[in-house]
Structure formats: C-alpha cells, structure tokens
Write an enzyme that holds these catalytic residues in place. Sequence first.
Site, PDB file in Angstrom:
ATOM      1  N   ASP A   1      -2.648  10.192   4.101  1.00 13.20           N
ATOM      2  CA  ASP A   1      -4.251   9.840   3.694  1.00 13.20           C
ATOM      3  C   ASP A   1      -5.078  11.024   4.862  1.00 13.20           C
ATOM      4  O   ASP A   1      -4.194  10.729   5.674  1.00 13.20           O
ATOM      5  CB  ASP A   1      -3.849   8.570   4.918  1.00 13.20           C
ATOM      6  CG  ASP A   1      -5.778   7.748   4.551  1.00 13.20           C
ATOM      7  OD1 ASP A   1      -6.601   8.925   3.775  1.00 13.20           O
ATOM      8  OD2 ASP A   1      -5.838   6.857   5.094  1.00 13.20           O
TER       9      ASP A   1
ATOM     10  N   LYS B   1       0.816  -1.112  -0.177  1.00 16.64           N
ATOM     11  CA  LYS B   1       0.054  -0.061  -0.481  1.00 16.64           C
ATOM     12  C   LYS B   1       0.647   1.328   0.072  1.00 16.64           C
ATOM     13  O   LYS B   1       2.211   1.334   1.441  1.00 16.64           O
ATOM     14  CB  LYS B   1      -0.948   0.044   1.049  1.00 16.64           C
ATOM     15  CG  LYS B   1      -1.779   0.906   1.092  1.00 16.64           C
ATOM     16  CD  LYS B   1      -2.414   1.228   2.623  1.00 16.64           C
ATOM     17  CE  LYS B   1      -3.055   2.607   3.157  1.00 16.64           C
ATOM     18  NZ  LYS B   1      -3.943   2.496   4.127  1.00 16.64           N
TER      19      LYS B   1
ATOM     20  N   ASP C   1       1.248   6.392   5.925  1.00 16.36           N
ATOM     21  CA  ASP C   1       0.842   5.288   5.142  1.00 16.36           C
ATOM     22  C   ASP C   1       1.362   5.029   3.929  1.00 16.36           C
ATOM     23  O   ASP C   1       0.688   3.517   3.244  1.00 16.36           O
ATOM     24  CB  ASP C   1      -1.153   5.927   4.602  1.00 16.36           C
ATOM     25  CG  ASP C   1      -2.087   5.191   5.192  1.00 16.36           C
ATOM     26  OD1 ASP C   1      -1.645   3.890   5.037  1.00 16.36           O
ATOM     27  OD2 ASP C   1      -3.015   5.698   4.642  1.00 16.36           O
TER      28      ASP C   1
ATOM     29  N   ARG D   1      -7.870  -0.390   0.851  1.00 12.98           N
ATOM     30  CA  ARG D   1      -8.149  -1.358  -0.098  1.00 12.98           C
ATOM     31  C   ARG D   1      -8.037  -1.311  -2.006  1.00 12.98           C
ATOM     32  O   ARG D   1      -8.777  -2.119  -1.889  1.00 12.98           O
ATOM     33  CB  ARG D   1      -9.101  -1.750   1.340  1.00 12.98           C
ATOM     34  CG  ARG D   1     -10.928  -1.526   1.274  1.00 12.98           C
ATOM     35  CD  ARG D   1     -11.188  -1.242   2.307  1.00 12.98           C
ATOM     36  NE  ARG D   1     -10.659  -1.157   3.801  1.00 12.98           N
ATOM     37  CZ  ARG D   1     -11.601  -1.476   4.895  1.00 12.98           C
ATOM     38  NH1 ARG D   1     -12.648  -1.667   4.418  1.00 12.98           N
ATOM     39  NH2 ARG D   1     -11.184  -0.527   5.903  1.00 12.98           N
TER      40      ARG D   1
ATOM     41  N   GLU E   1      -9.771   3.520   1.480  1.00  9.72           N
ATOM     42  CA  GLU E   1      -9.236   3.665   1.017  1.00  9.72           C
ATOM     43  C   GLU E   1      -7.970   2.962   0.675  1.00  9.72           C
ATOM     44  O   GLU E   1      -7.884   2.513  -0.720  1.00  9.72           O
ATOM     45  CB  GLU E   1      -8.490   5.420   0.143  1.00  9.72           C
ATOM     46  CG  GLU E   1      -7.300   5.442   0.761  1.00  9.72           C
ATOM     47  CD  GLU E   1      -6.666   4.841   3.185  1.00  9.72           C
ATOM     48  OE1 GLU E   1      -7.498   5.658   3.413  1.00  9.72           O
ATOM     49  OE2 GLU E   1      -5.550   4.905   2.746  1.00  9.72           O
TER      50      GLU E   1
ATOM     51  N   ASP F   1     -12.382   6.975   3.644  1.00  5.25           N
ATOM     52  CA  ASP F   1     -10.839   7.029   4.789  1.00  5.25           C
ATOM     53  C   ASP F   1     -10.668   5.536   4.329  1.00  5.25           C
ATOM     54  O   ASP F   1      -9.373   5.406   5.028  1.00  5.25           O
ATOM     55  CB  ASP F   1     -11.285   7.624   6.110  1.00  5.25           C
ATOM     56  CG  ASP F   1     -10.010   7.521   6.486  1.00  5.25           C
ATOM     57  OD1 ASP F   1      -8.636   7.562   6.398  1.00  5.25           O
ATOM     58  OD2 ASP F   1      -9.655   7.357   8.067  1.00  5.25           O
TER      59      ASP F   1
ATOM     60  N   LYS G   1     -10.435  12.609   8.037  1.00  3.84           N
ATOM     61  CA  LYS G   1      -9.430  12.400   9.503  1.00  3.84           C
ATOM     62  C   LYS G   1     -10.081  13.801  11.064  1.00  3.84           C
ATOM     63  O   LYS G   1      -9.230  14.616   9.282  1.00  3.84           O
ATOM     64  CB  LYS G   1      -8.281  11.936   9.312  1.00  3.84           C
ATOM     65  CG  LYS G   1      -8.136  10.923   8.517  1.00  3.84           C
ATOM     66  CD  LYS G   1      -6.782   9.728   8.682  1.00  3.84           C
ATOM     67  CE  LYS G   1      -6.885   8.416   7.707  1.00  3.84           C
ATOM     68  NZ  LYS G   1      -7.408   7.266   8.903  1.00  3.84           N
TER      69      LYS G   1
HETATM   70  N1  BES Z   1      -4.443   4.742   6.882  1.00  6.57           N
HETATM   71  C1  BES Z   1      -5.160   4.395   7.662  1.00  6.57           C
HETATM   72  C2  BES Z   1      -5.043   3.119   8.427  1.00  6.57           C
HETATM   73  C3  BES Z   1      -4.354   3.692  10.007  1.00  6.57           C
HETATM   74  C4  BES Z   1      -5.347   4.405  10.823  1.00  6.57           C
HETATM   75  C5  BES Z   1      -3.773   3.176  10.329  1.00  6.57           C
HETATM   76  C6  BES Z   1      -4.156   5.092  12.172  1.00  6.57           C
HETATM   77  C7  BES Z   1      -2.781   3.263  11.751  1.00  6.57           C
HETATM   78  C8  BES Z   1      -3.381   4.300  11.899  1.00  6.57           C
HETATM   79  C9  BES Z   1      -7.002   3.631   6.914  1.00  6.57           C
HETATM   80  O1  BES Z   1      -6.371   4.408   5.410  1.00  6.57           O
HETATM   81  C10 BES Z   1      -7.933   4.358   7.446  1.00  6.57           C
HETATM   82  O2  BES Z   1      -8.084   4.666   7.152  1.00  6.57           O
HETATM   83  N2  BES Z   1      -8.700   2.438   7.657  1.00  6.57           N
HETATM   84  C11 BES Z   1     -10.104   3.523   8.393  1.00  6.57           C
HETATM   85  C12 BES Z   1     -10.979   2.297   7.910  1.00  6.57           C
HETATM   86  C13 BES Z   1     -12.726   2.042   8.529  1.00  6.57           C
HETATM   87  C14 BES Z   1     -13.157   3.734   7.590  1.00  6.57           C
HETATM   88  C15 BES Z   1     -13.084   1.619   8.208  1.00  6.57           C
HETATM   89  C16 BES Z   1      -9.745   2.744  10.151  1.00  6.57           C
HETATM   90  O3  BES Z   1      -9.082   2.459  10.641  1.00  6.57           O
HETATM   91  O4  BES Z   1     -10.129   4.481  10.463  1.00  6.57           O
HETATM   92 ZN    ZN Z   2      -4.608   4.504   4.457  1.00 10.12          ZN
HETATM   93 MN    MN Z   3      -7.761   6.003   5.439  1.00  8.31          MN
END
Ligand code: BES
Ligand code: ZN
Ligand code: MN
Length: 484
Positions: A261, A256, A279, A342, A340, A338, A268
């Site tokens: 992000d 990835k 990220d 996947r 994104e 968010d 966020k």
């Molecule tokens: N890059 C983030 C995941 C992340 C968040 C990694 C905090 C490390 C610390 C990912 O893109 C994301 O935002 N995932 C969301 C998914 C949700 C919207 C289903 C998450 O984990 O909040």
């Molecule tokens: Zn992310």
């Molecule tokens: Mn995200």
Amino acid sequence: MDFKHQIAAPAGLAGIDVDALVLVVGERADPALAAPLATLIANAVSEGDLVLKKGKLLYLHQPAGVAARRVVVSVAGDASPKAFKAAVAHGLGALKSSGAKTVGIAAPGATLGAGHAEAAVVAAAEASYVYTHTKPSATPGWMPTAITLFCQRNEARPVKQGLRQGSAVAAGVTMAREFGNRPGNVCTPTWLGQQAKKIGKQFDLEVDVLDRKEIDKLGMGSFLAVAQGSDEPPRFIVARYDGAAKSRAPVVLVGKGITFDTGGISLKPGAEMDEMKFDMCGAASVLGTLAAVASLKARVNLVVLVPTCDNMPSGRAVKPGDVVTSMSGQTIEILNTDAEGRLILCDALTYAERFKPAVVVDVATLTGACVIALGHHHSGLFSADDAVAARMLAASQSALDPCWRMPLDEEYDEALKSNFADMANVGGRPGGAITAAMFLRRYTAKFPWAHLDIAGTAWKSGAHKGATGRPVGLLTHFVLGYAR
Ligand code: BES
Ligand code: ZN
Ligand code: MN
C-alpha cells in the site's frame, strides 16, 4: 516441534527425565507442592533469590533430587490460562541459550484445562518462530524437539484436546506470520493465490483463484479501481472448507489482501512505508484460520474470500474524485486513494451474499485511526449485531487474542456523504476507524456481520519488526463456535 502430554507419575517431579523442566508456580504457591525441590525453593524464597511475583524466575542447574538437568521456576500471576501462557513463555525464554532439546512443563498444585494446554503450545510456537525465507542465516538459536506438558490423570482429556487445538492454531499463526513477513516483491497477489491453492491441496479443499478478467465479469468496479494502478495483476481467492452438511450456512471470512500500500495517487509519506507490505495481514490471517479449521476437521462450513492487489500510483491509477461502481451497484466517489482497503473489501462483501452466510467477518489492516484509538493490544471490533459481537468477544477471551468493541451508530454515516456518488470513500479524520467500518456496513445488509480492524495488532514495528499472526487465534475460536 512435537507437543505431547504425559500423566505425572505419583513420584512427582523427581522422575521427569528431560533436558529442562519449566516449573510454573503461583504467587501464593506452597513450596511443599514442588517436592523434592520444596526445601530448595523455600530457601530461595526466604533468601530473596526467588520472589513469588508474576514474571519472576529462578534458574537451577542440576538441582539434586530430580532427573531434569535444568529447572526453571516461573511464577504465574494467577491460575488462568493467560497467566499460565505468560509464565510458560517466560520460562522457555530463559532456556534459549541452554540448548535443551527435551522440555517438560509442570504446574504442581494447579488445575490444568484445555485452555492452559492450548496456551502453552501457542506460547512455545510463538517463542521459537524465526523468519528465514530471505535471511537463511537467521538460524533459530534454540529449538526444542519435544515439549511435554505434565498433568494429572483427570486432566488428561481436556489437556490432550487443548494440545490438539493449540497445535492447529499455532500452525495457522505461523502461516500468517510467514505470509505477512514476506516482502512485497515475493508476496504478490499471484503468490498469495498460489499459497491458497497449496492450502487447498494439503487439506483437499475447493480453491478458486480468479484473475482480472473474471473479477471484471463479476462487476467488481471498486476492487479493480484499486488494482488498476499496478502492473501486478490482481487476484480474487475463493476457498471453501466443507466440514458440515451442505444445508448448514457457512461462516464467511474476508481478508484484506493489499500486498503493498503506497497510498496510490494520495501517496503516503516515505517514513516506514516498508511496513505497508503488512497490508495483506488480514488475508494472511483468514488463510491461516482456514488451515487451522481444516486441520482440526471441524464440523463447520467455512468460506474464505481474499481480494488481493497492490495499491500503486501510475499513469493508469485511480485519481481522487474518480467515481466507480461497486459490484453492489452503489457508486463511490474516491476522495482519497489511500483509503483503498474498504474499496476492495466492499466488493468481496457483496460477493459473500451468494453463500447465504450464517455470518460474515472481514479482517483488515484498515485504518491508522484504529491504532490511535486502541494501540497495539486490542484489535478493533465493529458489529451492529450484539449476538455476533458477543461471540467475537468470547472467542477473543478464550483465544487470549483480545479485541474491543467500537461504536457503529447510524449517526457516523453522515460523514460519508458525497455530492457525486452514493458515498465517499473517506469521512474525515474524526472517528476514522468508525467511518471506515460504516462504509463497509453499507455492503452488509444481507447477513449478520462483524469487522475486525487489525491495523495495530497484525505486526510489530521497531527492533522486533514482524507479523504477529493475529488474529488467527481469535478467528479460529470464533469459527469453531459455529461447529455443531
Ligand atoms: N493500510 C492503511 C492503514 C494503516 C496505516 C494500517 C498505518 C497500519 C498503519 C490503509 O489503507 C490506509 O492508508 N488508511 C488511511 C485511511 C485514510 C486515508 C482515511 C489511514 O489510516 O490513514
Ligand atoms: Zn491499506
Ligand atoms: Mn491505504
């Protein structure tokens, strides 16, 4: 830093002529083994200056009877590479202000194998890394020029092999840390593409970096939906290392590469958003692994795929409720912009089909939920294939880069139902790391597959904020497991 090994002379420790010697001893060590320091150490133990418990140290300056000007006795919990690594790291840490240039490591009475040697190199590289790219004033307080691991004659072969592999892994880890630590205004998709090209030049690899037009031509509608909100152009990196016969199916690693992000329209919160420059650590780790495997000239075929872009809100950004068509033909209702990671990975997984892979592993800072589940020690491992999962767990143990298998049962798939597309891109809060993996699983029918969620392990927050370079060790061991 130069890393080598040397057969310890029959005279033992006395003749080891280095600025500093790290002496690793066990909790039940017989001080007699540390001749000519036996009496000194025995006295230190009996007087309580040295406790024979893991993590304890004794710093000696110009002890009589040895050539080394400093000796750090470092206690290891047991005879394992893991304990050896901790003791070496701890011993080197105590030398930080010493200015010692040449360092020896010896473990009298212990049996050293390849695992110990590799662990020592990785520990030394980890301890001496300093980020300077945008902070040139951060000069390393201390950097040994040469580290020598002393061993017995019959240990020389495995130790030499371990040092070689450790140097490759350490270089890959350092590369991944460097990429991860670069701020988002430096480490853009374009920059990552350039770095991949550089790696290609260095190791004579085939590296293609596709631009938006070419990505569009492939039909990667899901990946491009994420990329469309940013002025930074996306890239799709395809790199190949051919170390085995063409007829051998390759290992494919997918990383990835979200270079920043923000969450997109599902923005966020501001606190700690800076950490979302990390990220792209999945991308960094697969590129670091590529360099490690190529430098070892391993007899394996490896393909590395990196979809990379920013996730930004803008007038052109994808909106919650938008439906896109992935390269696989499956449609996706984007309920949360968010989620994104996947969305860019699914198209890369479909692209992987063309290589008829032996196995595909994707690596991603995918979910905050994984951090809640496993914290910062284990990466999350997801695979429906027991054999692949077993290989991954074995690699994680030998590399001292832990991962933990998580469930991936069909029942979790329910959560991804959508009234407007083949699937939604989120499945609610319960089991968030699992439903994210279930989403990816829908793109992996054509090959054995595993997914690593490194959201909790790829970087550290707080005073020691920075990329860890994980899971380059795990991935390198995993890929080498497919070499013949
Ligand atoms: N890059 C983030 C995941 C992340 C968040 C990694 C905090 C490390 C610390 C990912 O893109 C994301 O935002 N995932 C969301 C998914 C949700 C919207 C289903 C998450 O984990 O909040
Ligand atoms: Zn992310
Ligand atoms: Mn995200």
